[in-house]
Design a protein around this motif. Sequence first.
Motif, PDB file in Angstrom:
ATOM      1  N   SER A 104       0.855  -1.197   0.000  1.00  0.00           N
ATOM      2  CA  SER A 104       0.000   0.000   0.000  1.00  0.00           C
ATOM      3  C   SER A 104       0.887   1.241   0.000  1.00  0.00           C
ATOM      4  O   SER A 104       2.091   1.160   0.255  1.00  0.00           O
ATOM      5  CB  SER A 104      -0.906   0.037   1.241  1.00  0.00           C
ATOM      6  OG  SER A 104      -0.147   0.310   2.412  1.00  0.00           O
ATOM      7  N   CYS A 105       0.260   2.364  -0.263  1.00  0.00           N
ATOM      8  CA  CYS A 105       0.976   3.645  -0.168  1.00  0.00           C
ATOM      9  C   CYS A 105       1.244   3.971   1.306  1.00  0.00           C
ATOM     10  O   CYS A 105       2.247   4.596   1.642  1.00  0.00           O
ATOM     11  CB  CYS A 105       0.137   4.743  -0.814  1.00  0.00           C
ATOM     12  SG  CYS A 105       0.872   6.382  -0.776  1.00  0.00           S
ATOM     13  N   THR A 106       0.338   3.530   2.167  1.00  0.00           N
ATOM     14  CA  THR A 106       0.534   3.739   3.604  1.00  0.00           C
ATOM     15  C   THR A 106       1.825   3.030   4.040  1.00  0.00           C
ATOM     16  O   THR A 106       2.666   3.629   4.735  1.00  0.00           O
ATOM     17  CB  THR A 106      -0.679   3.194   4.389  1.00  0.00           C
ATOM     18  OG1 THR A 106      -1.877   3.745   3.823  1.00  0.00           O
ATOM     19  CG2 THR A 106      -0.595   3.539   5.856  1.00  0.00           C
TER      20      THR A 106
ATOM     21  N   THR B 298      -6.107  16.146   3.720  1.00  0.00           N
ATOM     22  CA  THR B 298      -5.574  14.933   3.105  1.00  0.00           C
ATOM     23  C   THR B 298      -6.273  13.722   3.688  1.00  0.00           C
ATOM     24  O   THR B 298      -7.121  13.841   4.593  1.00  0.00           O
ATOM     25  CB  THR B 298      -4.049  14.815   3.298  1.00  0.00           C
ATOM     26  OG1 THR B 298      -3.560  13.656   2.592  1.00  0.00           O
ATOM     27  CG2 THR B 298      -3.673  14.660   4.766  1.00  0.00           C
ATOM     28  N   PHE B 299      -5.889  12.561   3.182  1.00  0.00           N
ATOM     29  CA  PHE B 299      -6.390  11.300   3.715  1.00  0.00           C
ATOM     30  C   PHE B 299      -5.586  10.971   4.978  1.00  0.00           C
ATOM     31  O   PHE B 299      -4.416  11.324   5.090  1.00  0.00           O
ATOM     32  CB  PHE B 299      -6.225  10.201   2.659  1.00  0.00           C
ATOM     33  CG  PHE B 299      -6.806   8.892   3.062  1.00  0.00           C
ATOM     34  CD1 PHE B 299      -8.153   8.783   3.374  1.00  0.00           C
ATOM     35  CD2 PHE B 299      -6.020   7.752   3.133  1.00  0.00           C
ATOM     36  CE1 PHE B 299      -8.706   7.571   3.756  1.00  0.00           C
ATOM     37  CE2 PHE B 299      -6.559   6.530   3.509  1.00  0.00           C
ATOM     38  CZ  PHE B 299      -7.906   6.445   3.826  1.00  0.00           C
TER      39      PHE B 299
ATOM     40  N   ALA C 274      -4.016   8.528   6.024  1.00  0.00           N
ATOM     41  CA  ALA C 274      -2.755   7.790   5.880  1.00  0.00           C
ATOM     42  C   ALA C 274      -1.536   8.712   5.973  1.00  0.00           C
ATOM     43  O   ALA C 274      -0.505   8.333   6.541  1.00  0.00           O
ATOM     44  CB  ALA C 274      -2.728   7.042   4.547  1.00  0.00           C
ATOM     45  N   THR C 275      -1.646   9.927   5.424  1.00  0.00           N
ATOM     46  CA  THR C 275      -0.517  10.854   5.393  1.00  0.00           C
ATOM     47  C   THR C 275      -0.014  11.190   6.792  1.00  0.00           C
ATOM     48  O   THR C 275       1.190  11.379   6.999  1.00  0.00           O
ATOM     49  CB  THR C 275      -0.913  12.160   4.654  1.00  0.00           C
ATOM     50  OG1 THR C 275      -1.764  11.848   3.555  1.00  0.00           O
ATOM     51  CG2 THR C 275       0.304  12.919   4.169  1.00  0.00           C
TER      52      THR C 275
ATOM     53  N   VAL D 225       1.274  16.405  -0.335  1.00  0.00           N
ATOM     54  CA  VAL D 225       0.316  15.561  -1.059  1.00  0.00           C
ATOM     55  C   VAL D 225      -0.003  16.279  -2.371  1.00  0.00           C
ATOM     56  O   VAL D 225      -0.414  17.438  -2.349  1.00  0.00           O
ATOM     57  CB  VAL D 225      -0.987  15.383  -0.243  1.00  0.00           C
ATOM     58  CG1 VAL D 225      -2.031  14.608  -1.041  1.00  0.00           C
ATOM     59  CG2 VAL D 225      -0.690  14.698   1.082  1.00  0.00           C
TER      60      VAL D 225
ATOM     61  N   ASP E 206       3.733  12.262  -0.906  1.00  0.00           N
ATOM     62  CA  ASP E 206       2.552  11.396  -0.958  1.00  0.00           C
ATOM     63  C   ASP E 206       1.993  11.572  -2.369  1.00  0.00           C
ATOM     64  O   ASP E 206       1.234  12.507  -2.638  1.00  0.00           O
ATOM     65  CB  ASP E 206       1.544  11.796   0.111  1.00  0.00           C
ATOM     66  CG  ASP E 206       0.281  10.934   0.072  1.00  0.00           C
ATOM     67  OD1 ASP E 206       0.041  10.276  -0.965  1.00  0.00           O
ATOM     68  OD2 ASP E 206      -0.468  10.941   1.067  1.00  0.00           O
TER      69      ASP E 206
ATOM     70  N   ALA F  15       0.048   9.544  -3.988  1.00  0.00           N
ATOM     71  CA  ALA F  15      -1.067   8.597  -4.173  1.00  0.00           C
ATOM     72  C   ALA F  15      -1.956   8.978  -5.360  1.00  0.00           C
ATOM     73  O   ALA F  15      -2.587   8.120  -5.959  1.00  0.00           O
ATOM     74  CB  ALA F  15      -1.901   8.510  -2.896  1.00  0.00           C
ATOM     75  N   HIS F  16      -2.007  10.299  -5.677  1.00  0.00           N
ATOM     76  CA  HIS F  16      -2.881  10.757  -6.771  1.00  0.00           C
ATOM     77  C   HIS F  16      -2.097  11.039  -8.051  1.00  0.00           C
ATOM     78  O   HIS F  16      -2.698  11.416  -9.049  1.00  0.00           O
ATOM     79  CB  HIS F  16      -3.576  12.071  -6.383  1.00  0.00           C
ATOM     80  CG  HIS F  16      -4.422  11.979  -5.154  1.00  0.00           C
ATOM     81  ND1 HIS F  16      -5.104  13.051  -4.645  1.00  0.00           N
ATOM     82  CD2 HIS F  16      -4.714  10.926  -4.340  1.00  0.00           C
ATOM     83  CE1 HIS F  16      -5.778  12.677  -3.564  1.00  0.00           C
ATOM     84  NE2 HIS F  16      -5.545  11.411  -3.348  1.00  0.00           N
TER      85      HIS F  16
ATOM     86  N   SER G 116       0.298   5.027  -4.716  1.00  0.00           N
ATOM     87  CA  SER G 116      -0.754   4.096  -4.278  1.00  0.00           C
ATOM     88  C   SER G 116      -1.369   3.398  -5.481  1.00  0.00           C
ATOM     89  O   SER G 116      -1.654   4.039  -6.488  1.00  0.00           O
ATOM     90  CB  SER G 116      -1.862   4.854  -3.540  1.00  0.00           C
ATOM     91  OG  SER G 116      -2.939   3.970  -3.250  1.00  0.00           O
TER      92      SER G 116
ATOM     93  N   TYR H 280      -4.190   1.548  -4.838  1.00  0.00           N
ATOM     94  CA  TYR H 280      -5.484   1.219  -4.231  1.00  0.00           C
ATOM     95  C   TYR H 280      -6.555   1.153  -5.331  1.00  0.00           C
ATOM     96  O   TYR H 280      -6.387   1.704  -6.416  1.00  0.00           O
ATOM     97  CB  TYR H 280      -5.815   2.301  -3.192  1.00  0.00           C
ATOM     98  CG  TYR H 280      -7.140   2.100  -2.508  1.00  0.00           C
ATOM     99  CD1 TYR H 280      -7.342   1.036  -1.647  1.00  0.00           C
ATOM    100  CD2 TYR H 280      -8.203   2.982  -2.736  1.00  0.00           C
ATOM    101  CE1 TYR H 280      -8.565   0.840  -1.033  1.00  0.00           C
ATOM    102  CE2 TYR H 280      -9.424   2.803  -2.126  1.00  0.00           C
ATOM    103  CZ  TYR H 280      -9.604   1.723  -1.271  1.00  0.00           C
ATOM    104  OH  TYR H 280     -10.820   1.540  -0.667  1.00  0.00           O
TER     105      TYR H 280
ATOM    106  N   LYS I 237      -7.395   4.262  -7.441  1.00  0.00           N
ATOM    107  CA  LYS I 237      -6.324   5.134  -7.929  1.00  0.00           C
ATOM    108  C   LYS I 237      -6.111   4.974  -9.439  1.00  0.00           C
ATOM    109  O   LYS I 237      -6.688   4.094 -10.067  1.00  0.00           O
ATOM    110  CB  LYS I 237      -5.048   4.873  -7.129  1.00  0.00           C
ATOM    111  CG  LYS I 237      -5.227   5.181  -5.619  1.00  0.00           C
ATOM    112  CD  LYS I 237      -5.374   6.666  -5.351  1.00  0.00           C
ATOM    113  CE  LYS I 237      -5.985   7.089  -4.027  1.00  0.00           C
ATOM    114  NZ  LYS I 237      -5.485   6.593  -2.787  1.00  0.00           N
TER     115      LYS I 237
ATOM    116  N   GLY J 109      -1.935  -1.849  -3.193  1.00  0.00           N
ATOM    117  CA  GLY J 109      -0.514  -1.860  -3.536  1.00  0.00           C
ATOM    118  C   GLY J 109       0.092  -0.478  -3.440  1.00  0.00           C
ATOM    119  O   GLY J 109      -0.622   0.517  -3.324  1.00  0.00           O
TER     120      GLY J 109
HETATM  121  C1  PLP Z   1      -5.324   6.678  -1.253  1.00  0.00           C
HETATM  122  C2  PLP Z   1      -4.443   7.601  -0.490  1.00  0.00           C
HETATM  123  C3  PLP Z   1      -3.453   7.125   0.377  1.00  0.00           C
HETATM  124  C4  PLP Z   1      -3.380   5.699   0.829  1.00  0.00           C
HETATM  125  O1  PLP Z   1      -3.086   4.793  -0.140  1.00  0.00           O
HETATM  126  P1  PLP Z   1      -3.141   3.223   0.227  1.00  0.00           P
HETATM  127  O2  PLP Z   1      -2.486   2.595  -0.957  1.00  0.00           O
HETATM  128  O3  PLP Z   1      -4.603   2.866   0.347  1.00  0.00           O
HETATM  129  O4  PLP Z   1      -2.399   3.029   1.476  1.00  0.00           O
HETATM  130  C5  PLP Z   1      -2.568   8.023   0.922  1.00  0.00           C
HETATM  131  N1  PLP Z   1      -2.658   9.329   0.676  1.00  0.00           N
HETATM  132  C6  PLP Z   1      -3.626   9.842  -0.123  1.00  0.00           C
HETATM  133  C7  PLP Z   1      -3.655  11.322  -0.373  1.00  0.00           C
HETATM  134  C8  PLP Z   1      -4.557   8.994  -0.711  1.00  0.00           C
HETATM  135  O5  PLP Z   1      -5.536   9.507  -1.466  1.00  0.00           O
END
Ligand code: PLP
Length: 392
Positions: free
Chosen positions: A63-65, A89-90, A92-93, A135, A161, A163-164, A185, A187, A190, A197
């Motif tokens: 995962s991105c986390t 943000t989400f 996870a950050t 992010v 981060d 992820a996007h 990410s 996910y 995404k 992943g």
């Molecule tokens: C989706 C997302 C994550 C987490 O990604 P995972 O792969 O689900 O761990 C982290 N940061 C942001 C900004 C996200 O949108």
Amino acid sequence: MQPQESTAIHYIQFHQAHITDDEIKEVIDSLRSGWLTMGPKTVKFEEAFANYVKSPYAVAVNSCTAAMHLALKAIGLSAGDEVIVPALTFIATSEVVSYFNAQPVLVDVERDTHNMDVAAVERAITGKTRAIIPVHYGGQPCDLDELHELGKRYNLHIIEDAAHALPSYYKGKIIGSLGDLTCFSFYATKTLTTGEGGMVCTANPEWAEAVKVLRLHGITRDAWKRYAKGGSWFYEVVESGFKYNMTDVQAGLGVAQLRKVDWMLARRAEIARTYTQAFCSREELLVPYIKPDRQTAWHLYPLKLNLETLKIDRNQFIEQLIDYGIGIGVHFIPLYYHPYFQKNFDYHPRDFINSEWIYQRVVSLPIYPDMTEADTSQVINIIFDIIQKHKR
Ligand SMILES: *Cc1c(COP(=O)(O)O)cnc(C)c1O
């Protein structure tokens, strides 16, 4: 309000993964190989990914986390350190900072890009600050030159981060080739998905090696080969690690998706263009702003309401969209509103005026390769209907 017969044709999901025979074939290939966890397909995905984002090293994780957790491990984050993250943000950050008993320090974002405000970042730096996690909101790169400049001046690491942000470009350079450590990410929602992943990209061989060791129990790298033909039974645990590896089944999806990542971007960009052309002349709506020296991955299409011209608020607007059969998202509920944050930290909405302003107005519209022209038109027409009915 009842949806109108003429417009409520069918439900439009917020997101749908683009999965074709290519993905299915690659996954079957992984399955038929008889090797299901991390192995040759993961290595193939890492190599193709590193090549695509022009990063010397790419290490796949689950995962991105996990990617961000290991990136912070690689730079040696410790308890009591501070890491600056955007408030919008989400979770996870900031969650990954808390793993270390370190302090996530929230800063406000820019109203137009929704990205971390560099001036706010500089004000938040203290003697304990070790890193910044920008992010790239919706896929638009943050002000990386300015952030790297701060990093140099105050001796801080920049962990993106991203992820996007696959694929996104900052001043012509692809995201993944610019940061100290960049985390992607894969996910389900995404722009490239392996179900679950992530990937850590870096140009630093020591960090890449640290992430490789930590993702699989802290055992010496390529330990997965111990069961393969020609592999050695012997391995050593050199650190207390994690179980964060990708599997070859996931990597099958990744390899297939990566081959069409540019085509998928082109499709999203076309949808974004259609939305913006339709919405930009309406005073009730604010379309996304992209700075001229960058290119977004269009992971999100964040539309904002000009509340002063409407009789309904954002939540009522969303209720109507859902009644009409449009899937939406809100990116994001500012971190300080979550009960966990209210219990454990002392942040106040008044200190994040732009995050507040955005949160009251923003809604993310459906944007993915398999949306048809008819789907896009349906979203636009329904939004026009709603604002027509509720404008002041
Ligand atoms: C989706 C997302 C994550 C987490 O990604 P995972 O792969 O689900 O761990 C982290 N940061 C942001 C900004 C996200 O949108």
